[in-house]
Every structure is written in C-alpha cells, then in structure tokens.
Design a protein around this motif. Structure first.
Motif, PDB file in Angstrom:
ATOM      1  N   LEU A 133      61.135  42.601  62.937  1.00  0.00           N
ATOM      2  CA  LEU A 133      60.783  41.806  61.760  1.00  0.00           C
ATOM      3  C   LEU A 133      61.985  41.154  61.078  1.00  0.00           C
ATOM      4  CD1 LEU A 133      57.973  44.023  60.203  1.00  0.00           C
ATOM      5  CD2 LEU A 133      57.759  41.992  61.637  1.00  0.00           C
ATOM      6  N   ASP A 134      63.186  41.520  61.496  1.00  0.00           N
ATOM      7  CA  ASP A 134      64.370  40.837  60.964  1.00  0.00           C
ATOM      8  C   ASP A 134      64.387  39.404  61.491  1.00  0.00           C
ATOM      9  OD1 ASP A 134      65.134  43.133  59.716  1.00  0.00           O
ATOM     10  OD2 ASP A 134      66.776  43.619  61.091  1.00  0.00           O
ATOM     11  N   ASN A 135      64.726  38.477  60.630  1.00  0.00           N
ATOM     12  CA  ASN A 135      64.827  37.052  61.018  1.00  0.00           C
ATOM     13  C   ASN A 135      63.522  36.503  61.580  1.00  0.00           C
ATOM     14  OD1 ASN A 135      67.566  37.065  60.341  1.00  0.00           O
ATOM     15  ND2 ASN A 135      68.137  37.772  62.381  1.00  0.00           N
ATOM     16  N   ARG A 136      62.401  37.067  61.174  1.00  0.00           N
ATOM     17  CA  ARG A 136      61.100  36.658  61.711  1.00  0.00           C
ATOM     18  C   ARG A 136      60.831  35.166  61.513  1.00  0.00           C
ATOM     19  NH1 ARG A 136      55.809  39.185  59.167  1.00  0.00           N
ATOM     20  NH2 ARG A 136      56.863  38.282  57.387  1.00  0.00           N
ATOM     21  N   HIS A 137      61.078  34.674  60.315  1.00  0.00           N
ATOM     22  CA  HIS A 137      60.795  33.259  60.038  1.00  0.00           C
ATOM     23  C   HIS A 137      61.759  32.335  60.779  1.00  0.00           C
ATOM     24  CE1 HIS A 137      57.710  34.431  57.280  1.00  0.00           C
ATOM     25  NE2 HIS A 137      58.565  35.131  56.556  1.00  0.00           N
ATOM     26  N   ALA A 138      62.994  32.760  60.910  1.00  0.00           N
ATOM     27  CA  ALA A 138      63.958  31.965  61.684  1.00  0.00           C
ATOM     28  C   ALA A 138      63.544  31.928  63.151  1.00  0.00           C
ATOM     29  CB  ALA A 138      65.363  32.541  61.534  1.00  0.00           C
ATOM     30  N   LEU A 139      63.078  33.056  63.675  1.00  0.00           N
ATOM     31  CA  LEU A 139      62.607  33.092  65.059  1.00  0.00           C
ATOM     32  C   LEU A 139      61.398  32.189  65.249  1.00  0.00           C
ATOM     33  CD1 LEU A 139      62.565  34.167  67.959  1.00  0.00           C
ATOM     34  CD2 LEU A 139      61.251  36.138  67.125  1.00  0.00           C
ATOM     35  N   GLN A 140      60.459  32.228  64.304  1.00  0.00           N
ATOM     36  CA  GLN A 140      59.287  31.362  64.398  1.00  0.00           C
ATOM     37  C   GLN A 140      59.687  29.887  64.389  1.00  0.00           C
ATOM     38  OE1 GLN A 140      57.034  32.831  61.060  1.00  0.00           O
ATOM     39  NE2 GLN A 140      55.939  34.341  62.318  1.00  0.00           N
ATOM     40  N   GLY A 141      60.611  29.519  63.531  1.00  0.00           N
ATOM     41  CA  GLY A 141      61.104  28.136  63.499  1.00  0.00           C
ATOM     42  C   GLY A 141      61.790  27.757  64.798  1.00  0.00           C
ATOM     43  N   PHE A 142      62.592  28.675  65.327  1.00  0.00           N
ATOM     44  CA  PHE A 142      63.281  28.428  66.597  1.00  0.00           C
ATOM     45  C   PHE A 142      62.275  28.232  67.730  1.00  0.00           C
ATOM     46  CE2 PHE A 142      65.437  30.084  70.462  1.00  0.00           C
ATOM     47  CZ  PHE A 142      66.440  29.131  70.549  1.00  0.00           C
ATOM     48  N   LEU A 143      61.253  29.082  67.786  1.00  0.00           N
ATOM     49  CA  LEU A 143      60.228  28.956  68.831  1.00  0.00           C
ATOM     50  C   LEU A 143      59.439  27.659  68.678  1.00  0.00           C
ATOM     51  CD1 LEU A 143      58.903  32.618  69.125  1.00  0.00           C
ATOM     52  CD2 LEU A 143      60.405  31.383  70.708  1.00  0.00           C
ATOM     53  N   LEU A 202      60.642  24.867  67.599  1.00  0.00           N
ATOM     54  CA  LEU A 202      61.519  23.834  68.162  1.00  0.00           C
ATOM     55  C   LEU A 202      61.568  23.899  69.689  1.00  0.00           C
ATOM     56  CD1 LEU A 202      64.505  23.883  65.651  1.00  0.00           C
ATOM     57  CD2 LEU A 202      62.765  22.108  65.932  1.00  0.00           C
ATOM     58  N   VAL A 203      61.692  25.095  70.236  1.00  0.00           N
ATOM     59  CA  VAL A 203      61.761  25.251  71.699  1.00  0.00           C
ATOM     60  C   VAL A 203      60.465  24.755  72.345  1.00  0.00           C
ATOM     61  CG1 VAL A 203      61.821  26.952  73.566  1.00  0.00           C
ATOM     62  CG2 VAL A 203      63.468  27.087  71.691  1.00  0.00           C
ATOM     63  N   LEU A 204      59.323  25.153  71.786  1.00  0.00           N
ATOM     64  CA  LEU A 204      58.047  24.681  72.341  1.00  0.00           C
ATOM     65  C   LEU A 204      57.914  23.171  72.189  1.00  0.00           C
ATOM     66  CD1 LEU A 204      55.633  27.514  71.150  1.00  0.00           C
ATOM     67  CD2 LEU A 204      56.526  27.122  73.457  1.00  0.00           C
ATOM     68  N   GLY A 205      58.391  22.648  71.066  1.00  0.00           N
ATOM     69  CA  GLY A 205      58.364  21.202  70.867  1.00  0.00           C
ATOM     70  C   GLY A 205      59.179  20.473  71.919  1.00  0.00           C
ATOM     71  N   ILE A 206      60.375  20.977  72.197  1.00  0.00           N
ATOM     72  CA  ILE A 206      61.219  20.360  73.231  1.00  0.00           C
ATOM     73  C   ILE A 206      60.517  20.426  74.587  1.00  0.00           C
ATOM     74  CG2 ILE A 206      63.373  20.645  74.523  1.00  0.00           C
ATOM     75  CD1 ILE A 206      64.619  21.569  71.797  1.00  0.00           C
ATOM     76  N   TYR A 207      59.946  21.578  74.910  1.00  0.00           N
ATOM     77  CA  TYR A 207      59.233  21.753  76.183  1.00  0.00           C
ATOM     78  C   TYR A 207      58.106  20.725  76.326  1.00  0.00           C
ATOM     79  CZ  TYR A 207      55.996  23.897  79.551  1.00  0.00           C
ATOM     80  OH  TYR A 207      55.136  24.122  80.602  1.00  0.00           O
ATOM     81  N   PHE A 208      57.227  20.690  75.322  1.00  0.00           N
ATOM     82  CA  PHE A 208      56.064  19.802  75.428  1.00  0.00           C
ATOM     83  C   PHE A 208      56.444  18.325  75.357  1.00  0.00           C
ATOM     84  CE2 PHE A 208      53.548  23.617  74.265  1.00  0.00           C
ATOM     85  CZ  PHE A 208      52.690  23.590  75.358  1.00  0.00           C
ATOM     86  N   VAL A 209      57.310  17.969  74.440  1.00  0.00           N
ATOM     87  CA  VAL A 209      57.689  16.553  74.315  1.00  0.00           C
ATOM     88  C   VAL A 209      58.329  16.065  75.602  1.00  0.00           C
ATOM     89  CG1 VAL A 209      59.245  14.951  73.123  1.00  0.00           C
ATOM     90  CG2 VAL A 209      57.842  16.550  71.803  1.00  0.00           C
ATOM     91  N   TRP A 210      59.215  16.850  76.189  1.00  0.00           N
ATOM     92  CA  TRP A 210      59.882  16.417  77.415  1.00  0.00           C
ATOM     93  C   TRP A 210      58.872  16.259  78.559  1.00  0.00           C
ATOM     94  CZ3 TRP A 210      60.978  17.702  82.458  1.00  0.00           C
ATOM     95  CH2 TRP A 210      62.023  16.992  83.041  1.00  0.00           C
ATOM     96  N   PHE A 211      58.039  17.261  78.764  1.00  0.00           N
ATOM     97  CA  PHE A 211      57.082  17.182  79.871  1.00  0.00           C
ATOM     98  C   PHE A 211      56.018  16.116  79.640  1.00  0.00           C
ATOM     99  CE2 PHE A 211      58.637  21.404  81.262  1.00  0.00           C
ATOM    100  CZ  PHE A 211      58.784  21.130  82.612  1.00  0.00           C
TER     101      PHE A 211
END
Length: 164
Positions: free
Chosen positions: A45-55, A57-66
């Motif tokens: 649960l540490d950095n939970r919101h930062a992890l959610q934001g990071f994910l 972005l990562v999913l956004g990069i994945y989908f936008v690129w493909f």
C-alpha cells in the motif's frame, strides 16, 4: 458493413478484450516490478497512488503505440483492427483519445461503488454488470461499434490474417 469493412461480432470483440487482459497481466507485472524496484517500495500500500498513475501511463503507452500501428497483440490473434471512421490508420492523438475514452469500461462502476466502501465480491459483480451493459449497448449503434469508439472517431473492423 461500412466502406467494405466488416465489424467483428460482439462475442469475438469481447473474447479479444478478455485475451487482452490476460496479456496485460505481464505488462502490469513488469511495470509494477520496475516501479517497486526504483521507488524502493517495501509494502503493497506504500506509494499506491503513484503506482496507479505509473500503470495508467504504461498502459497508455502500450495501447497508443499499438493502436497507432493498427492492432494490439490480442487484436492480431483475433483478426481485429482499429481504424478511423475513414478506414485509415489512426494517429497517436486519436489513439490517445480512444485510450482515455476506453476507461468508461471501468470508471463509472468504480466511481459508483467508492462512496459505499463495498467489498471485493460486490465490486466485482457491479463492474461485471456494467461491462455487460456497456458491451450490449453496442447493439444499438448502426454498425455495432462500441460507443467509446464512436466518440473517439474510431472503429473496430475485421482484419484478414497475414500470410506467413
């Protein structure tokens, strides 16, 4: 059918959607591992919101690129391609718009259950029900497209398999 392009059936699109989720497990796992390592997170649960934001972005990069290249890995397997309303490849900006709009699959039910502090099984039932409703609503579009695709100016079409 529009411009000679056939819209894949709802069952095929949903099977592709589920398969995409299975493939994304690896992407999310790797991204979570990298985030945890770089941030030295020791507890879930540490950095939970930062992890959610990071994910996000990562999913956004994945989908936008493909999507800007026409298909994700799951879409290739199910012979589905995302195109603009003109039948051409979509730009990265349009793919980004589709990515943001595609969150309608999850955000409305999650926003609805948030104030009530429901448990996991209840949230699962509500989210699954919303996903079913959102998928069925595509039957009310003239070309059976999902409504977030209509808003994004994109369409899902059948894609002939590539020859080997």
């Amino acid at each position: 059918m529009i411009n000679g392009a056939i819209t894949p059936g709802l069952w095929r699109r949903m099977a592709c959607w589920i398969y995409e989720g299975i493939l994304l497990f690896g992407v999310v796992f790797l991204a979570g591992y990298i985030f945890g390592t770089l941030s030295q997170t020791r507890y879930a649960l540490d950095n939970r919101h930062a992890l959610q934001g990071f994910l996000f972005l990562v999913l956004g990069i994945y989908f936008v690129w493909f999507w800007a290249h026409g298909q994700t890995l799951a879409m290739k397997t199910w012979n589905i391609r995302v195109v603009g309303v003109d039948g051409q490849k979509i730009t990265q900006l349009r793919a980004l718009g589709r990515y943001v709009l595609s969150w309608v699959w999850f955000l409305p039910p999650l926003a609805a259950v948030y104030p009530f502090q429901l448990s996991g099984p209840e949230i699962t039932v509500i989210c699954t029900g919303w996903i079913a409703v959102w998928a069925i609503l595509s039957r009310f579009h003239p070309q059976n497209q999902f409504w977030h695709d209509v808003l994004a100016g994109t369409r899902l079409v059948h894609s002939a398999p590539m020859s080997r």
